[in-house]
Design a protein around this motif. Structure first.
Motif, PDB file in Angstrom:
ATOM      1  N   ASN A 103       0.809  -1.203   0.000  1.00 52.80           N
ATOM      2  CA  ASN A 103       0.000   0.000   0.000  1.00 52.80           C
ATOM      3  C   ASN A 103       0.847   1.259   0.000  1.00 52.80           C
ATOM      4  O   ASN A 103       0.479   2.255  -0.603  1.00 52.80           O
ATOM      5  N   VAL A 104       2.006   1.201   0.654  1.00 55.73           N
ATOM      6  CA  VAL A 104       2.913   2.343   0.631  1.00 55.73           C
ATOM      7  C   VAL A 104       3.363   2.590  -0.810  1.00 55.73           C
ATOM      8  O   VAL A 104       3.325   3.722  -1.309  1.00 55.73           O
ATOM      9  N   SER A 105       3.755   1.512  -1.515  1.00 54.17           N
ATOM     10  CA  SER A 105       4.252   1.704  -2.881  1.00 54.17           C
ATOM     11  C   SER A 105       3.139   2.178  -3.817  1.00 54.17           C
ATOM     12  O   SER A 105       3.371   3.001  -4.702  1.00 54.17           O
ATOM     13  N   LEU A 106       1.925   1.685  -3.582  1.00 49.75           N
ATOM     14  CA  LEU A 106       0.809   2.107  -4.431  1.00 49.75           C
ATOM     15  C   LEU A 106       0.548   3.617  -4.269  1.00 49.75           C
ATOM     16  O   LEU A 106       0.381   4.340  -5.256  1.00 49.75           O
ATOM     17  N   SER A 114      -6.359   0.169   6.097  1.00 47.74           N
ATOM     18  CA  SER A 114      -5.824   1.185   7.022  1.00 47.74           C
ATOM     19  C   SER A 114      -4.417   1.608   6.600  1.00 47.74           C
ATOM     20  O   SER A 114      -4.069   2.784   6.738  1.00 47.74           O
ATOM     21  N   ASP A 115      -3.604   0.678   6.059  1.00 46.74           N
ATOM     22  CA  ASP A 115      -2.271   1.064   5.570  1.00 46.74           C
ATOM     23  C   ASP A 115      -2.397   2.052   4.406  1.00 46.74           C
ATOM     24  O   ASP A 115      -1.667   3.044   4.333  1.00 46.74           O
ATOM     25  N   PHE A 116      -3.320   1.778   3.492  1.00 48.69           N
ATOM     26  CA  PHE A 116      -3.477   2.635   2.315  1.00 48.69           C
ATOM     27  C   PHE A 116      -4.005   4.011   2.715  1.00 48.69           C
ATOM     28  O   PHE A 116      -3.484   5.043   2.279  1.00 48.69           O
ATOM     29  N   VAL A 117      -5.030   4.016   3.569  1.00 46.08           N
ATOM     30  CA  VAL A 117      -5.608   5.291   3.989  1.00 46.08           C
ATOM     31  C   VAL A 117      -4.565   6.136   4.727  1.00 46.08           C
ATOM     32  O   VAL A 117      -4.442   7.351   4.498  1.00 46.08           O
ATOM     33  N   ALA A 118      -3.752   5.490   5.579  1.00 45.87           N
ATOM     34  CA  ALA A 118      -2.717   6.230   6.306  1.00 45.87           C
ATOM     35  C   ALA A 118      -1.672   6.793   5.343  1.00 45.87           C
ATOM     36  O   ALA A 118      -1.240   7.942   5.480  1.00 45.87           O
ATOM     37  N   SER A 119      -1.258   5.985   4.351  1.00 38.57           N
ATOM     38  CA  SER A 119      -0.268   6.460   3.383  1.00 38.57           C
ATOM     39  C   SER A 119      -0.826   7.618   2.562  1.00 38.57           C
ATOM     40  O   SER A 119      -0.132   8.608   2.308  1.00 38.57           O
ATOM     41  N   MET A 120      -2.088   7.494   2.129  1.00 41.07           N
ATOM     42  CA  MET A 120      -2.698   8.553   1.330  1.00 41.07           C
ATOM     43  C   MET A 120      -2.876   9.817   2.163  1.00 41.07           C
ATOM     44  O   MET A 120      -2.758  10.938   1.650  1.00 41.07           O
ATOM     45  N   GLY A 121      -3.131   9.647   3.449  1.00 43.49           N
ATOM     46  CA  GLY A 121      -3.280  10.788   4.342  1.00 43.49           C
ATOM     47  C   GLY A 121      -2.015  11.647   4.363  1.00 43.49           C
ATOM     48  O   GLY A 121      -2.089  12.868   4.517  1.00 43.49           O
ATOM     49  N   LEU A 125      -5.284  -1.242  -7.546  1.00 45.77           N
ATOM     50  CA  LEU A 125      -5.420  -2.547  -6.890  1.00 45.77           C
ATOM     51  C   LEU A 125      -4.078  -2.956  -6.298  1.00 45.77           C
ATOM     52  O   LEU A 125      -3.058  -2.934  -6.985  1.00 45.77           O
ATOM     53  N   SER A 126      -4.070  -3.328  -5.026  1.00 45.68           N
ATOM     54  CA  SER A 126      -2.783  -3.564  -4.367  1.00 45.68           C
ATOM     55  C   SER A 126      -2.186  -4.935  -4.674  1.00 45.68           C
ATOM     56  O   SER A 126      -0.982  -5.107  -4.559  1.00 45.68           O
ATOM     57  N   ALA A 127      -3.001  -5.907  -5.050  1.00 44.80           N
ATOM     58  CA  ALA A 127      -2.446  -7.271  -5.194  1.00 44.80           C
ATOM     59  C   ALA A 127      -3.117  -8.016  -6.327  1.00 44.80           C
ATOM     60  O   ALA A 127      -3.684  -9.076  -6.131  1.00 44.80           O
ATOM     61  N   ALA A 128      -3.072  -7.481  -7.552  1.00 46.44           N
ATOM     62  CA  ALA A 128      -4.017  -7.962  -8.559  1.00 46.44           C
ATOM     63  C   ALA A 128      -3.436  -8.731  -9.733  1.00 46.44           C
ATOM     64  O   ALA A 128      -4.191  -9.252 -10.549  1.00 46.44           O
ATOM     65  N   ASP A 129      -2.114  -8.838  -9.855  1.00 45.19           N
ATOM     66  CA  ASP A 129      -1.574  -9.432 -11.082  1.00 45.19           C
ATOM     67  C   ASP A 129      -2.079 -10.848 -11.333  1.00 45.19           C
ATOM     68  O   ASP A 129      -2.203 -11.277 -12.479  1.00 45.19           O
ATOM     69  N   HIS A 130      -2.392 -11.587 -10.262  1.00 48.11           N
ATOM     70  CA  HIS A 130      -2.693 -13.010 -10.427  1.00 48.11           C
ATOM     71  C   HIS A 130      -4.011 -13.293 -11.130  1.00 48.11           C
ATOM     72  O   HIS A 130      -4.239 -14.423 -11.548  1.00 48.11           O
TER      73      HIS A 130
END
Lengths: 438, 314
Positions: A169-172, A201-208, A273-278
């Motif tokens: 999520n940080v990298s996204l 919560s990781d994504f929202v915190a990073s975007m914040g 999408l954080s984990a979508a390649d598959h």
């Protein structure tokens, strides 16, 4: 109804089942000489099997075959594990943490495996890790994302040869910022269990931190394995947003993308999408072009060219007629880390089969190359790996009938992983202290 | 007289099983421990069914017992396996007593569906409660036993404890089923109206059966939590409850002890089919269950002679 002593017949039924069980055990352990018995656990049935568990199992089969023949490129070219033939015992991960605890004990105590590589579900990882530790047996978790495993307890025999989920999520979020994606509002849809909530919560915190003015529009938490997203698609359509973030995976992600595309949901919003390649090999052009996605590592279509990666992709493609995805990559790097650990332990103990303790000592703080890049066991006292990752945008290639990645940006391990002994969410909220990004 | 006689038999059985345990490998001890603990939860279903109730929510009490045993060390500072099992049992019994007055107003499918609904409410609550570990669950501290550290020999220690508890509770249930209250439960199952007419309370009798079912479920859950070292909301999912009902059907209602045998057989078949047919183990399990139902419709209990009927020689 009274409680009686069992009759002869009952005793016979009991003893014969014990005898059968013992005979089966004996059959299983008869050939323990000169082989390295390796338990491998991944989803072979259930909703997580098709796009996740089975590609991982296929990678495991490929590694056993290639390693046993000594076909892998250096430094993985010694046959088997240090000359010992690898004998794989494959077990299904389906059925929940409680069943997995039982099965892991069976692997160690009944099948006498020398090491286990396994587990996709974070819940299963949390459940089985203390068992390996209690039995003093070597366990390498190859996939599960929860940072809790090593942040809440400390282990000696349990490792994870892949980064935990904070990185995704940080990298996204960093990618969105670096590519000037305008984010005024974001919609969120994540599964209502630990993985979905933690990712959210990781994504929202990073975007914040990166987009302090962005608002959250719809914030949906459908249940895991829901399969039907009609209501969610309606809600998301009613709340136009610059981006739609999701950490859905497996069958859930497939269903959501298919149902959302059919109703034109992704026309005016960018999917992140954080984990979508598959799910790409199955969905192909059903995934809207320009979708920003990660693979929880520089894997699959996001992977960089290297001799090791070329060898792996070619081998996997010829065996399975499809390109490997993130689960296959993580299984492979799990195998590679354990192989090097076993071999370096053997170099120290005079070429004997190493004990779990010796393998663990060799694995701790080690680093090794994998098809997805360099893996360094540097977090949580050397038990937890960090690695680099990559994020890109999708573009369907109608001629070759594959989805390709464009605008790929890679992130170094030091940029998107927390420093040693810092909890991931604290690290994100503190503004990524110590992160080294180019 | 009968109770004393069967208590001696139970005592002999316990000592015998403890002796057998010394010869078993660790994995089998572990498997038998889990099977016996699950057997206790199934025994609860048998008691309730005998008293006219039906449950698809036994997982609820299983989870109450398990979570109680998991949190006893951190909340009360008690780490002894026996005490934790007792606390887990009582907590489950308490919640059973709390909802019994609501449930006894219903019969048949309505009763069963209400138990299912309540267990799924608990599933939702546990999945959401991050302080209780959320959907991933939490790790359970390894217990001590009678003040002794058992981490060196945990399999045998927990096996002994479980065998002792299972035989004791099995014996208690058999005594109860011969008592006035136990015999009335059968009457309630056959005709609650007539029981009321004769001056006894059918609702009260069903309530007692339900609380016993909860206590037994809690005991099983508390043991499972300590044996596995992990609790998660799946303990109260309908699949867990469904499995208990299935073992009850597999065991049949002819013999109480059959629930433990059925539970053990299911664990053995599941474990080995998962190992030898990793892709199709569910199919192997299903085939086994179909075979039993087809050829032994009365369940595994019908394999050994039926018990002496009460007052057969009177």
């Amino acid at each position: 109804m009274t409680f009686h002593l069992p009759s002869n017949k009952f005793i016979r039924v009991c003893t014969s089942s014990i005898v059968i069980a013992a005979a089966l055990t004996a059959a299983g352990t008869a050939q323990a000489e000169e082989t390295f018995k390796l338990g491998v656990v991944t989803f072979l049935s259930g909703p997580a099997a098709e796009s996740f568990g089975v590609p991982a199992a296929n990678a495991a089969k490929l590694m056993v075959e290639q390693f046993n023949k000594g076909n892998a490129p250096a430094p993985y070219n010694k046959p088997g594990f240090g000359g010992m033939k690898i004998e794989m015992v494959l077990v299904d991960e389906n059925g929940g943490g409680i069943k997995q605890v039982q099965e892991l004990r069976n692997l160690y105590q009944r099948e006498n495996v020398d090491a286990v590589i396994g587990y996709i579900s974070s819940g299963d990882c949390l459940a089985v890790a203390p068992v390996a530790e209690e039995l003093k047996k070597f366990l390498n978790l190859f996939d599960c994302g929860s940072p809790r495993i090593f942040e809440e307890s400390s282990f000696k025999y349990v490792f994870r040869s892949a980064s935990h989920a904070a990185m995704d999520n940080v990298s996204l979020a960093l990618y969105l910022k670096a590519h000037n994606v305008k984010v005024e509002t974001m919609n969120l849809i994540n599964q209502d269990y630990a993985w979905g909530q933690d990712s959210r919560s990781d994504f929202v915190a990073s975007m914040g931190l990166l987009y302090p003015k962005a608002n959250i529009g719809a914030d949906l938490l459908p249940k895991f394995g829901a399969g039907q997203y009609g209501t969610e698609v309606s809600v998301l359509s009613g709340k136009p947003a610059s981006i739609t973030y999701s950490s859905l995976w497996g069958g859930d992600l497939q269903s959501f993308l298919l149902q959302g595309s059919a109703r034109g949901l992704f026309k005016d919003t960018t999917l992140a999408l954080s984990a979508a390649d598959h799910v790409l090999p199955g969905l192909l052009n059903k995934v809207p072009d320009g979708t920003i996605l990660g693979a929880r590592g520089a894997y699959g279509i996001l992977s960089a060219k290297s001799p090791l990666n070329d060898w792996f992709q070619a081998g996997y493609l010829s065996a399975n007629k499809v390109l490997p995805v993130q689960a296959s990559y993580r299984m492979t790097q799990g195998f590679m880390g354990v192989k090097l650990a076993v071999e370096s332990a053997m170099a120290k103990n005079g070429g004997k089969k190493p004990t779990p303790e010796q393998i663990a000592d060799a694995m701790r703080n080690s680093s090794f190359d994998s098809p997805g890049g360099k893996i360094a066991m540097s977090l949580s006292g050397g038990q937890q790996a960090v690695q680099g990752t990559a994020i890109g945008r999708t573009k369907y290639d109608a001629v070759a009938k594959v989805v390709r990645a464009v605008d790929v940006q890679t992130f170094s391990p030091e940029c998107v992983n927390p420093p040693n002994n810092m909890k991931s969410i604290d690290w994100i909220k503190a503004g990524f202290p110590g992160a080294k990004c180019q | 007289m009968r109770a004393k006689h069967s208590f001696l038999l139970a005592l002999v059985a316990t000592i015998g099983l403890l002796g057998v345990g010394l010869m078993l490998p660790a994995w089998l001890l572990f498997l038998v421990t889990l099977a016996a603990a699950n057997g206790l939860a199934v025994l609860g279903i048998v008691v309730l069914t005998r008293g006219g109730g039906a449950t698809f929510g036994q997982g609820m009490f299983f989870a109450f017992g398990a979570y109680a045993a998991a949190f006893t060390p951190s909340l009360l500072g008690i780490n002894d396996a026996l005490l934790r099992t007792l606390i887990g049992t009582l907590v489950a019994g308490f919640f059973g007593a709390l909802i019994a007055p609501l449930l006894v107003r219903y019969r048949g499918i309505f009763f069963a569906m209400l138990t299912l609904a309540l267990s799924m409410v608990l599933f939702g609550l546990l999945s959401k409660a991050t302080s209780l570990g959320g959907s991933d669950g939490i790790t359970v501290l390894t217990p001590t036993l009678l003040g002794k550290d058992i981490s060196g020999n945990i399999e045998y220690a927990l096996y002994s404890l479980t065998v002792a508890i299972a035989v004791l509770l099995g014996w208690s249930v058999s005594v109860y089923s011969q008592s006035a209250a136990g015999l009335m439960a059968i009457a309630v199952r056959a005709n609650p109206l007539r029981v009321e007419y004769l001056g006894a309370s059918a609702r009260r009798s069903l309530g007692i059966s339900f609380i016993l079912c909860a206590l037994l479920g809690g005991a099983g859950g508390a043991i499972v939590a300590q044996t596995l070292g992990h609790v998660e909301p799946n303990l109260t999912n309908w699949t867990t409850s469904g499995e208990f009902v299935f073992v009850a059907v597999l065991a049949g209602y002819k013999r109480l002890s059959a629930v433990f045998v059925a539970s053990l057989l299911l664990e053995i078949v599941r474990s080995f089919s998962n190992l030898y047919f990793p892709h199709t183990w569910q199919l192997a399990l299903g085939a086994f269950l179909l075979l039993v139902i087809t050829f032994r419709p009365d369940g595994i209990g019908s394999f050994w002679p039926s018990p002496i009927k009460p007052k057969a020689k009177a």
